[in-house]
Enzyme design. Structure first.
Site: not given
Length: 317
Positions: A98, A100, A117, A175, A195
């Protein structure tokens, strides 16, 4: 305002296991237990207060009642939303590959903020692996072709993972957490995930889980990740234990402490502190804690003491 103990929000995604219930002792009746959202003001799962004056109330409501600057801190003025979301993740199986989006894309397309993150590895099986960026730089067209030709794994960077590793995952980094990893994740307050590949799995409805290939190609940085797989700082001795800087960026700062007797901390007017207990037992200003407990210390609370024999993460902005 008092120190607020938080109740987690649990998620039963199909790749999860049972360690959050078995190892941490959380009282939850879902199966599997994939994630525990330990600090969240996100619409998809909001932290509530466990005990004390505000028992049962949502943290978000407390912030609204008393004022964002007063509770979250003066740095909260830089964020039009509660800035972070903190999770524990138990990957019994592989998560989807996936990516972001960044703030600009997410605000324009998803009407929320992007997601940078970190993952701090709490435990990992001997064969645990993670996907972290690409082996080498390729074009977006080559990335799309690899997805369509089922050769994606040939171009992604697959790394072995061990306890104590830290991955800094900027928005746009492709990642995936692999099976066998137990992770503490500190991220922007966002749930936008695209995804790329999901091993052909089906969801609870019996249908293949949705992929978001066009959006993923739009936002992905098709190159090696630029950060090393380690904490930003070395572990150093302090009075009462050890300290280690895990990461520091313009979104959040995370430190890891191993308490051996007692240590003094301070939440000033700039930011709240969030304390997540990874191991052990002790007390925070005489309030007992155990492994898995989560505490919100409001901005401008001042000094507080953590005592006992424990490993903790402290996050602030």
């Amino acid at each position: 305002m008092e120190i607020l103990k938080l109740s987690p929000v649990f998620k039963d995604y199909i790749w999860g296991g049972t360690r959050l219930r078995d190892d941490f002792g959380y009282d939850c009746n879902i199966d599997p237990v994939a994630e525990g959202w330990m600090l969240s003001c996100h619409k998809d799962g909001k932290s509530t207060i466990d005990g004390g004056e505000f028992n049962g109330e949502a943290l978000e409501d407390i912030i609204e009642k008393y004022g964002k600057i007063n509770v979250v801190g003066t740095r909260a003025a830089d964020f039009p939303y509660f800035p972070v979301l903190i999770k524990l993740i138990d990957a019994k199986d592989n998560l989807s590959i996936q990516v972001h989006p960044d703030n600009d894309y997410a605000q324009r397309v998803e009407h929320e903020f992007g997601k940078t993150e970190i993952w701090y590895v709490l435990d990992a099986t001997d064969d645990a692996k993670l996907i972290y960026g690409f082996k080498e730089k390729i074009s977006s067209e080559e990335f799309k072709a690899a997805i369509e030709n089922n050769t994606l794994m040939d171009v992604l960077n697959v790394v072995n993972v061990k306890k104590g590793d830290l991955f800094f995952i900027e928005a746009g980094t492709v990642h995936a957490i692999g099976k066998g990893a137990l992770i503490a994740e500190i991220q922007q307050n966002s749930n936008s995930t695209y995804r790329v590949y999901d091993y052909g799995r089906v969801g609870k409805d019996g249908k293949p889980r949705e992929l978001h290939i066009k959006k993923a190609v739009d936002v992905s940085k098709t190159e090696p990740a630029k950060y090393e797989i380690k904490p930003f700082g070395e572990e150093t001795k302090t009075n009462g234990g050890t300290a280690q800087l895990l990461t520091k960026c313009d979104l959040f700062t995370v430190n890891r402490y191993v308490i051996k007797s007692k240590m003094i901390f301070e939440a000033d007017e700039k930011s709240f502190d969030h304390v997540l207990v990874l191991n052990g037992n002790g007390a925070i200003d005489n309030q007992p804690f155990k492994k898995g407990d989560s505490f919100f210390i409001p901005a401008n609370f001042g000094k507080y003491e953590i005592s006992g024999d424990a490993e903790i993460l402290i996050t602030n902005i």
